[in-house]
Motif scaffolding. Sequence first.
Motif, short mmCIF file in Angstrom:
data_model
loop_
_atom_site.label_atom_id
_atom_site.label_comp_id
_atom_site.label_asym_id
_atom_site.label_seq_id
_atom_site.Cartn_x
_atom_site.Cartn_y
_atom_site.Cartn_z
N LEU A 69 39.14 42.04 8.20
CA LEU A 69 38.01 42.06 7.29
C LEU A 69 38.46 41.67 5.90
N ASP A 70 37.56 41.05 5.14
CA ASP A 70 37.80 40.77 3.74
C ASP A 70 38.08 42.10 3.04
N VAL A 71 39.02 42.11 2.12
CA VAL A 71 39.44 43.33 1.44
C VAL A 71 38.27 44.02 0.74
N ASP A 72 37.41 43.27 0.07
CA ASP A 72 36.27 43.87 -0.63
C ASP A 72 35.27 44.48 0.36
N TYR A 73 35.05 43.79 1.46
CA TYR A 73 34.13 44.28 2.50
C TYR A 73 34.69 45.57 3.11
N GLU A 74 35.98 45.56 3.40
CA GLU A 74 36.66 46.74 3.95
C GLU A 74 36.55 47.91 2.98
N SER A 75 36.81 47.66 1.71
CA SER A 75 36.73 48.72 0.68
C SER A 75 35.32 49.28 0.59
N LYS A 76 34.33 48.40 0.66
CA LYS A 76 32.94 48.85 0.59
C LYS A 76 32.62 49.77 1.76
N LEU A 77 33.07 49.40 2.96
CA LEU A 77 32.81 50.24 4.14
C LEU A 77 33.51 51.60 4.01
N LEU A 78 34.75 51.58 3.55
CA LEU A 78 35.48 52.83 3.38
C LEU A 78 34.81 53.70 2.32
N ASP A 79 34.44 53.10 1.20
CA ASP A 79 33.79 53.85 0.12
C ASP A 79 32.46 54.43 0.58
N THR A 80 31.69 53.63 1.28
CA THR A 80 30.36 54.05 1.70
C THR A 80 30.39 55.13 2.77
N HIS A 81 31.20 54.93 3.80
CA HIS A 81 31.13 55.81 4.96
C HIS A 81 32.24 56.86 5.01
N VAL A 82 33.46 56.47 4.76
CA VAL A 82 34.58 57.39 4.93
C VAL A 82 34.59 58.46 3.84
N GLU A 83 34.36 58.07 2.61
CA GLU A 83 34.37 59.07 1.54
C GLU A 83 33.27 60.10 1.73
N GLU A 84 32.09 59.65 2.13
CA GLU A 84 30.99 60.58 2.40
C GLU A 84 31.35 61.52 3.54
N TYR A 85 31.92 60.97 4.60
CA TYR A 85 32.34 61.79 5.75
C TYR A 85 33.42 62.78 5.33
N ASP A 86 34.42 62.32 4.59
CA ASP A 86 35.50 63.20 4.14
C ASP A 86 34.96 64.36 3.32
N GLU A 87 34.04 64.06 2.42
CA GLU A 87 33.46 65.11 1.57
C GLU A 87 32.73 66.14 2.42
N PHE A 88 31.91 65.67 3.35
CA PHE A 88 31.17 66.58 4.22
C PHE A 88 32.11 67.39 5.10
N SER A 89 33.06 66.72 5.74
CA SER A 89 33.94 67.42 6.68
C SER A 89 34.87 68.39 5.97
N PHE A 90 35.26 68.09 4.71
CA PHE A 90 36.08 69.02 3.94
C PHE A 90 35.38 70.37 3.80
N TRP A 91 34.13 70.34 3.33
CA TRP A 91 33.40 71.58 3.12
C TRP A 91 33.14 72.29 4.44
N ASP A 92 32.81 71.54 5.46
CA ASP A 92 32.54 72.10 6.78
C ASP A 92 33.79 72.80 7.32
N LYS A 93 34.93 72.13 7.23
CA LYS A 93 36.19 72.68 7.73
C LYS A 93 36.62 73.88 6.88
N LEU A 94 36.41 73.81 5.56
CA LEU A 94 36.76 74.93 4.69
C LEU A 94 35.96 76.18 5.08
N VAL A 95 34.67 76.03 5.28
CA VAL A 95 33.82 77.16 5.70
C VAL A 95 34.34 77.71 7.03
N GLU A 96 34.63 76.83 7.96
CA GLU A 96 35.11 77.24 9.28
C GLU A 96 36.41 78.05 9.18
N LYS A 97 37.37 77.55 8.40
CA LYS A 97 38.66 78.23 8.28
C LYS A 97 38.54 79.57 7.55
#
Length: 145
Positions: A69-97
């Motif tokens: 993938l083009d670097v900018d396209y890849e970055s956009k996908l990571l920024d859009t989806h992965v960061e949102e997922y990481d933020e959500f899963s961090f809080w979810d996992k913290l509550v669980e632990k």
Amino acid sequence: MGNVKLEMTKEQYETLVEMVFLGTWMVNSTKLELDEQFEDVRELVLSKYKEGNLEDKVSYQEQIGVHDLDVDYESKLLDTHVEEYDEFSFWDKLVEKLAEKEMTEIYGPIDGKLTEEQMEKRLAVEEEIGRKLEETGVTKLSFEE
């Protein structure tokens, strides 16, 4: 085993490219060695980029023999989806632990399945921890020694 053929619109193909990239990234991001099955499917999907009119987002890297993938396209996908997922899963996992810790303090080490009473207590504990974290974030989180 026979082959599977798919027909899709160019928009569906672009969505598939994004899904394959994100799925492969998730599987391989924590590994020292790439999962070759995922990489093979990723390569197969990306190899059709010209048919999908994605020349601006995918290219063939001749020197290493793979599509990327083009670097900018890849970055956009990571920024859009992965960061949102990481933020959500961090809080979810913290509550669980934190709930596991509190349950161990109440009931001692729990081996196997929780009783119905323990499950109700755990849900209440998770709800309370989640509420407190929503109100204060991690600012009130402390570790006693």
